[in-house]
Design an enzyme around this catalytic site. Structure first.
Site, PDB file in Angstrom:
ATOM      1  N   GLN A  86       0.870  -1.183   0.000  1.00 27.02           N
ATOM      2  CA  GLN A  86       0.000   0.000   0.000  1.00 27.02           C
ATOM      3  C   GLN A  86       0.905   1.231   0.000  1.00 27.02           C
ATOM      4  O   GLN A  86       1.746   1.370   0.889  1.00 27.02           O
ATOM      5  CB  GLN A  86      -0.849  -0.043   1.271  1.00 27.02           C
ATOM      6  CG  GLN A  86      -1.645   1.206   1.547  1.00 27.02           C
ATOM      7  CD  GLN A  86      -2.221   1.193   2.970  1.00 27.02           C
ATOM      8  OE1 GLN A  86      -2.082   0.224   3.696  1.00 27.02           O
ATOM      9  NE2 GLN A  86      -2.855   2.256   3.350  1.00 27.02           N
TER      10      GLN A  86
ATOM     11  N   SER B 126       1.579   6.859   2.255  1.00 26.17           N
ATOM     12  CA  SER B 126       2.387   7.860   2.971  1.00 26.17           C
ATOM     13  C   SER B 126       3.524   8.396   2.111  1.00 26.17           C
ATOM     14  O   SER B 126       4.120   7.665   1.311  1.00 26.17           O
ATOM     15  CB  SER B 126       2.999   7.232   4.229  1.00 26.17           C
ATOM     16  OG  SER B 126       2.004   6.667   5.018  1.00 26.17           O
TER      17      SER B 126
ATOM     18  N   GLU C 180      -9.054  -1.413   7.733  1.00 29.39           N
ATOM     19  CA  GLU C 180      -8.075  -1.412   8.826  1.00 29.39           C
ATOM     20  C   GLU C 180      -8.784  -1.397  10.169  1.00 29.39           C
ATOM     21  O   GLU C 180      -8.283  -1.911  11.158  1.00 29.39           O
ATOM     22  CB  GLU C 180      -7.155  -0.192   8.736  1.00 29.39           C
ATOM     23  CG  GLU C 180      -6.025  -0.408   7.765  1.00 29.39           C
ATOM     24  CD  GLU C 180      -4.904   0.626   7.894  1.00 29.39           C
ATOM     25  OE1 GLU C 180      -4.670   1.132   9.001  1.00 29.39           O
ATOM     26  OE2 GLU C 180      -4.294   0.933   6.858  1.00 29.39           O
TER      27      GLU C 180
END
Ligand SMILES: Cc1cc2nc3c(=O)[nH]c(=O)nc-3n(C[C@H](O)[C@H](O)[C@H](O)COP(=O)(O)OP(=O)(O)OC[C@H]3O[C@@H](n4cnc5c(N)ncnc54)[C@H](O)[C@@H]3O)c2cc1C
Length: 379
Positions: free
Chosen positions: A123, A126, A241
């Site tokens: 993923q 960030s 999540e």
């Protein structure tokens, strides 16, 4: 696990227990590559037993079962203190978004190989200057006649150095559009122009990486969801999540708490015993909330702002368990020799526990959410 199970679910639990009863303790790994290979083999074994992705549809390698069965698998793996599932980012976080946004051919090609850990997924959200505030991300995707050209940088991407596929958030609109100018892309991590550099953490493991994109050409079909609607894709992943991933993580911590109880069984120091009790009470609270999450998912509803409390509890439980463990081990923890694998594992997990108040949204961000969305305080 605080759920009343049906006879069928009890039978399923027995099936999972038959699998976990054959597990042997995870050995000490000489390197991150060794650790990676071991965890991939474990996941293949889990998948061969039909337990890697029980809640997915059968046509994509799942068992078509529900959140309760998923929680049973996590619970039993946690109790057995089984190795962690290496492709958890793919299975728990990315797959829920693919199931919404990818087409049946893509799902058939991607999901079975994700469940078997033949292909690892990462993923890429960030960036060095966009973590808590993802809406300020700057990695750009520009239109080309053939598709998209990506330039920019991502960081802290779990297991990215081993990933075959990745899901990226990139800016397709202007910086001022914030979350509305973001799109999601899925692509092969071997695409030319992508450089992945692994980052070693203080545990000694290089479990995540930074990724550089230098004029990376992606085909038209790499776009996931609609142009400019990457935020919606990200929301599905963030919701996951709070659901599946929180269930898995709490089960891992339940196993660690059992280990702490064994470690502290003969300890008579009242202050240390008080700390063990604190960890145990926080775990009980977490278990109650997780049962609530499973029931919510079973009803096909979304987990709401309470998830911020769960994330806070996960961090509290994790850091308390491992700091008390280190207190119990004492100065020996500082000089753990490789042959003292038990102590070394506690030290490694203590060091890792520092990350539990950062990943998936920091404790400060969760407290903001509790203040604004649960207590109704001003922003
Ligand atoms: C183990 C681990 C695995 C990870 N895996 C991935 C991954 O696979 N993919 C990925 O994309 N990212 C991943 N991350 C990154 C993670 O999502 C970010 O670290 C996290 O969102 C925080 O962002 P940051 O590190 O940029 O910190 P910053 O956002 O810069 O925050 C710095 C400090 O400021 C505080 N702060 C920031 N904004 C506010 C605010 N509004 N109010 C109060 N305090 C604030 C934060 O709480 C923190 O203490 C991972 C991180 C870790 C530790």
């Amino acid at each position: 696990m605080r759920l009343r199970l049906s006879d069928q679910q009890e039978a399923f639990r027995a099936e999972v227990q038959a699998f976990t009863s054959g597990l042997t303790p995870e050995p000490r790994h000489e390197s991150t590559d060794d650790q990676f290979k071991f965890l991939v083999t474990f996941e293949q074994h889990l998948n061969d037993a039909g337990l890697a992705a029980v809640a997915w549809p059968t046509e994509y390698g799942g068992r078509g079962l529900g959140p309760v069965e998923y929680a049973i698998v996590c619970d039993e793996l946690g109790r057995a203190r089984a190795p962690e599932v290496i492709n958890f980012v793919g299975i728990d976080v990315i797959a829920p978004a693919l199931l919404v946004y990818a087409d049946p051919e893509q799902l058939a090609a991607w999901l079975p190989r994700m469940a078997s850990a033949d292909e690892i997924w990462c993923q890429m959200f960030s960036e060095p200057d966009a973590g808590s505030d993802l809406t300020s991300l700057r990695t750009r995707a520009e239109r080309t006649p053939q598709g998209w050209r990506i330039n920019g940088q991502k960081v802290w991407s779990t297991w990215a150095q081993y990933a075959t596929w990745g899901l990226l958030l990139a800016r397709t609109g202007t910086q001022e559009e914030r979350h509305r100018g973001i799109s999601a892309f899925v692509f092969d991590m071997a695409t030319p122009g992508i450089e992945v550099r692994s980052l070693q953490t203080m545990t000694g493991s290089a479990e995540f990486a930074e990724i550089f994109f230098d004029n990376v050409e992606l085909p038209e079909g790499a776009l996931m969801g609609e142009l400019g609607h990457g935020w919606d894709v990200a929301q599905v992943m963030l919701t996951a999540e709070r659901g599946p991933y929180a269930i898995r993580r709490s089960a891992v911590l339940r196993g660690a708490l059992t280990g702490l109880h064994q470690l502290g069984a003969n300890n008579t120091d009242p202050l240390t015993r008080q700390r063990i009790a604190e960890a145990t009470i926080a775990m009980e609270l977490l278990d109650l909330r997780i049962a609530d999450v499973v029931t919510t998912l079973e009803r096909n509803e979304q987990v709401g702002p309470d998830s911020a409390l769960i994330k806070l509890l996960l961090g509290q439980v994790e850091q308390t368990i491992f700091s008390v463990a280190l207190e119990l081990i004492g100065p020996r923890a500082m000089a753990a020799e490789p042959e003292d694998a038990g102590t070394e594992a506690w030290v490694e997990r203590y060091l890792y526990s520092r990350a539990s108040t950062i990943y998936g949204g920091t404790q400060q961000i969760q407290r903001n959410l509790v203040g604004e969305r649960i207590l109704g305080l001003p922003r």
